[in-house]
Design an enzyme around this catalytic site. Sequence first.
Site, PDB file in Angstrom:
ATOM      1  CB  CYS A  79      16.742 -20.522   9.810  1.00 43.79           C
ATOM      2  SG  CYS A  79      15.698 -19.080  10.113  1.00 43.79           S
ATOM      3  CG  HIS A 180      14.398 -23.378  13.219  1.00 41.30           C
ATOM      4  ND1 HIS A 180      15.686 -23.005  13.478  1.00 41.30           N
ATOM      5  CD2 HIS A 180      13.769 -22.264  12.788  1.00 41.30           C
ATOM      6  CE1 HIS A 180      15.834 -21.719  13.230  1.00 41.30           C
ATOM      7  NE2 HIS A 180      14.686 -21.239  12.810  1.00 41.30           N
ATOM      8  CD  GLU A 182      16.959 -26.620  14.861  1.00 41.58           C
ATOM      9  OE1 GLU A 182      16.838 -27.076  13.701  1.00 41.58           O
ATOM     10  OE2 GLU A 182      17.081 -25.413  15.104  1.00 41.58           O
TER      11      GLU A 182
END
Lengths: 203, 253
Positions: A79, A180, A182
């Site tokens: 990001c 993202h 994750e």
Amino acid sequence: MIVVIDYGIGNLASVKNGLDKLGVESKISSDLLVIKKADTLILPGVGAAGQGMKNLKEKGLDKVIVEEIKMGKPFLGICLGMQLLFEKSEEGNVNCLRILKGQVKKFKKMRKVPQIGWNQVKIKQRSNLFKGIGNESYFYFVNSFYCLPKDQEVVAGVTNYGENFASIVIKDNILGVQFHPEKSGLVGFKLLENFVKGANYVG
Amino acid sequence: MLAKRIIPCLDMTQGRVVKGIQFVNFRDAGDPVKLAKEYDKQGADELVFLDITATVENRDILLDVVRKTAKEVVIPFSVGGGVRTVSDMRTILRAGADKVSVNTGAFKNPKLISDCAKEFGSQCVVLSLDGKKVGKDWNVFINGGRTDTRVSAIDWAKKAVKFGAGEILLTSIDTDGTKKGFNVALTRQVSQAVSVPVIASGGAGKLKDFVEIFNKGFADAALAASLFHFGELTIQEVKDYLNERDIPVRSLL
């Protein structure tokens, strides 16, 4: 050891949690020595580019990151951590790390900014990083700004939000993702796993 | 294209998920971490946790749920209930939540929104707005829907976004738990008034309701609780139905 670079911005816990789930050893740190000793670096971050650069500079992290990347250490920017790799961001008109050529721009064609939610990534390059990941898979995004690389060869994934933008860039030892991983379900974990397992970037 | 999100909501008290009708008559719906994991597997795009009692003792139980959930799920989730200070928000984010929702605390002190947005970024700050029809207008209700603020829901939504709210979780008290459909009119007005995503909540009962709230209510995400908790519809059924009607939804892999 993977080091998640702590520069006082955004939510580092989720990245660390993600790495824990993969069963790899990692550490959150802003210590220059720890960063230099790391095998792999991750620069996460959600927030403003100006604040991000300011924090990096205050801690002397900007120079170390550039040095470590130039020495060939595997590096993942997530990001804002991807955006900061470029030359300049429209957000606060701030000079960034200048590792990749190009600018960071604001979305102008959509009424709702930031883009929040799941969007598709069209894969543009063959890379071992994409092993087990289908083309046009959905990833989780939260961004008002996007990267506009000068060199089209670094663009490995493209996403549309009113306009097409580079959602994945790959260059040598650098992987930058606007989404993202994750937080992007199993597909995101697959990408993270491919990265930390040191898959050769160019397929 | 950016997908429309389907979000199960887990209203919690004392470590259990409960579901009420129009904010009263609660019944037990199970263990939050187990449910969260199950919804993640089913293809939920995000999860919303709301601590509906929000007492001090409940806060520790809530944080425990947040920590466990963060380790189990691979999608984003927000947590709210009784958030009054930047420090409350920090504690919840550190426990592993991705976003924090503010409601009564922010209404009484809008600076809470800007302080939190400055510290953690707007994307972390969700304004939870409970609206109810009063006369011709929708008013903001606080204190778990018990107190009429006499402030227009649309005005408050706009103001909160100016203060830095990154998303609005809009619950219609009138339709909550009725299963007669979302509040399309209210959602449309709020969604058109602000430049941030709106999550519509309250009233989902059948597949058609989801199509309506996206096509006519201009919602960016739709939230449901009992429908999913009690197995009346699965997330996949909702997504298949939307997909067949050309509404973009995330598919797994």
